[in-house]
Write a protein that holds these residues in place. Structure first.
Motif, PDB file in Angstrom:
ATOM      1  N   LEU A 106       0.825  -1.209   0.000  1.00  0.00           N
ATOM      2  CA  LEU A 106       0.000   0.000   0.000  1.00  0.00           C
ATOM      3  C   LEU A 106       0.859   1.259   0.000  1.00  0.00           C
ATOM      4  O   LEU A 106       0.534   2.255  -0.657  1.00  0.00           O
ATOM      5  CB  LEU A 106      -0.924  -0.012   1.221  1.00  0.00           C
ATOM      6  N   PHE A 107       1.988   1.207   0.719  1.00  0.00           N
ATOM      7  CA  PHE A 107       2.891   2.359   0.775  1.00  0.00           C
ATOM      8  C   PHE A 107       3.458   2.665  -0.607  1.00  0.00           C
ATOM      9  O   PHE A 107       3.455   3.821  -1.051  1.00  0.00           O
ATOM     10  CB  PHE A 107       4.017   2.078   1.763  1.00  0.00           C
ATOM     11  N   TRP A 108       3.936   1.628  -1.302  1.00  0.00           N
ATOM     12  CA  TRP A 108       4.539   1.860  -2.614  1.00  0.00           C
ATOM     13  C   TRP A 108       3.503   2.288  -3.648  1.00  0.00           C
ATOM     14  O   TRP A 108       3.784   3.119  -4.511  1.00  0.00           O
ATOM     15  CB  TRP A 108       5.277   0.615  -3.085  1.00  0.00           C
ATOM     16  N   LEU A 109       2.278   1.736  -3.551  1.00  0.00           N
ATOM     17  CA  LEU A 109       1.218   2.161  -4.468  1.00  0.00           C
ATOM     18  C   LEU A 109       0.859   3.627  -4.242  1.00  0.00           C
ATOM     19  O   LEU A 109       0.640   4.377  -5.191  1.00  0.00           O
ATOM     20  CB  LEU A 109      -0.011   1.280  -4.282  1.00  0.00           C
ATOM     21  N   ALA A 110       0.803   4.020  -2.964  1.00  0.00           N
ATOM     22  CA  ALA A 110       0.513   5.426  -2.657  1.00  0.00           C
ATOM     23  C   ALA A 110       1.625   6.334  -3.174  1.00  0.00           C
ATOM     24  O   ALA A 110       1.361   7.416  -3.716  1.00  0.00           O
ATOM     25  CB  ALA A 110       0.338   5.602  -1.143  1.00  0.00           C
ATOM     26  N   TRP A 111       2.867   5.902  -3.026  1.00  0.00           N
ATOM     27  CA  TRP A 111       3.994   6.691  -3.509  1.00  0.00           C
ATOM     28  C   TRP A 111       3.940   6.818  -5.030  1.00  0.00           C
ATOM     29  O   TRP A 111       4.191   7.884  -5.593  1.00  0.00           O
ATOM     30  CB  TRP A 111       5.299   6.033  -3.068  1.00  0.00           C
ATOM     31  N   TRP A 112       3.608   5.725  -5.691  1.00  0.00           N
ATOM     32  CA  TRP A 112       3.484   5.759  -7.152  1.00  0.00           C
ATOM     33  C   TRP A 112       2.372   6.723  -7.564  1.00  0.00           C
ATOM     34  O   TRP A 112       2.533   7.509  -8.504  1.00  0.00           O
ATOM     35  CB  TRP A 112       3.204   4.349  -7.670  1.00  0.00           C
ATOM     36  N   ALA A 113       1.255   6.683  -6.845  1.00  0.00           N
ATOM     37  CA  ALA A 113       0.141   7.579  -7.168  1.00  0.00           C
ATOM     38  C   ALA A 113       0.537   9.039  -6.973  1.00  0.00           C
ATOM     39  O   ALA A 113       0.170   9.905  -7.786  1.00  0.00           O
ATOM     40  CB  ALA A 113      -1.067   7.242  -6.291  1.00  0.00           C
ATOM     41  N   VAL A 114       1.295   9.324  -5.927  1.00  0.00           N
ATOM     42  CA  VAL A 114       1.767  10.699  -5.694  1.00  0.00           C
ATOM     43  C   VAL A 114       2.656  11.150  -6.845  1.00  0.00           C
ATOM     44  O   VAL A 114       2.535  12.285  -7.344  1.00  0.00           O
ATOM     45  CB  VAL A 114       2.526  10.787  -4.348  1.00  0.00           C
ATOM     46  N   ARG A 115       3.546  10.279  -7.294  1.00  0.00           N
ATOM     47  CA  ARG A 115       4.422  10.646  -8.409  1.00  0.00           C
ATOM     48  C   ARG A 115       3.624  10.890  -9.678  1.00  0.00           C
ATOM     49  O   ARG A 115       3.934  11.788 -10.466  1.00  0.00           O
ATOM     50  CB  ARG A 115       5.467   9.550  -8.632  1.00  0.00           C
TER      51      ARG A 115
END
Length: 252
Positions: free
Chosen positions: A14-23
């Protein structure tokens, strides 16, 4: 798989998906369109081949898959290329967890994700994204085989998987040959009694990687070696430029 391990895995995902979405949001809000190189890569992706003028085929295949999944817009062209950088960070984190150093894995993953290289190139699609992702796989697989080599068929299978990552890295960028060369240093530093077995594994991984690169080499040979010639030209120009810069520095 323990409940705690599953919770950590879901939290990391979930953390990496959120980071990807922010980018993706940052990239979309910037208003910048495709760079000229990205536009060229996208054009290649509309007609897949085993090679292109200046790059091996991975970048075109990556963009092709990305546009199939996310459409032909700006996000669609860049989505999987951006995900490669975060995927590399996620693998580094998982590597740390696998050796009982979860905190160190988190720190290393965050450091990679926060570097200017990852932060800037992570907003566009370049050949460096899949290269770094595959490079992490090569390092993790090689390190595991160095630290705790299995026996029998498992040993052969693990080296074959490392060779698969090596082949994908080569199809991303020829710079991956440096990873193969570094294996020779590990072989030299390995205990004398283990060198024969280690050398056999390196040969297997190298053979798998080069076999995967063979169609690209065949394409180059059939088209008068354009990719290799381009790579040689920019390498020579870079070396000459460094020489001029050093000469000016020493003369000043």
């Amino acid at each position: 798989m323990s409940a705690r391990w599953r919770q950590g895995l879901w939290a990391g995902l979930l953390f990496w998906l959120a980071w990807w979405a922010v980018r993706v949001l940052v990239m979309s809000a910037s208003g910048a369109g495709l760079h000229v190189d990205e536009a060229q890569y996208w054009w290649w992706s509309t007609e897949l081949a085993w090679g292109y003028y200046s790059k091996p085929p991975m970048i075109a295949a990556l963009i092709h898959g990305s546009t199939v999944l996310f459409g032909d817009g700006l996000v669609g062209v860049r989505a999987l290329g951006m995900a490669c950088w975060l995927g590399a960070s996620a693998l580094i984190w998982r590597w740390g967890v696998s050796v009982g150093a979860s905190r160190a894995g988190w720190v290393a993953a965050l450091l990679l994700a926060a570097t200017p290289l990852s932060g800037i190139l992570g907003l566009v699609v370049t050949t460096d994204g899949p290269l770094v992702l595959c490079w992490v796989l090569i390092m993790w697989g090689t390190w595991t085989l160095w630290q705790d080599p299995p026996e029998g068929a498992a040993y052969v299978g693990r080296w074959a998987l490392v060779g698969l990552a090596f082949g994908l890295a080569l199809l991303s960028k020829y710079t991956a040959l440096i990873a193969g060369a570094s294996w020779l240093l590990l072989w030299w530093w390995s205990p004398p009694q283990a060198r024969g077995r280690w050398f056999a594994g390196l040969c297997l991984a190298s053979a798998v990687g080069l076999l995967m690169l063979a169609p690209n080499l065949w394409w180059n040979a059939s088209n008068d070696w354009p990719t290799l010639q381009h790579t040689l030209d920019i390498t020579v120009r870079a070396a000459e430029g460094d020489g001029v810069a050093w000469g000016r520095h020493l003369a000043s």
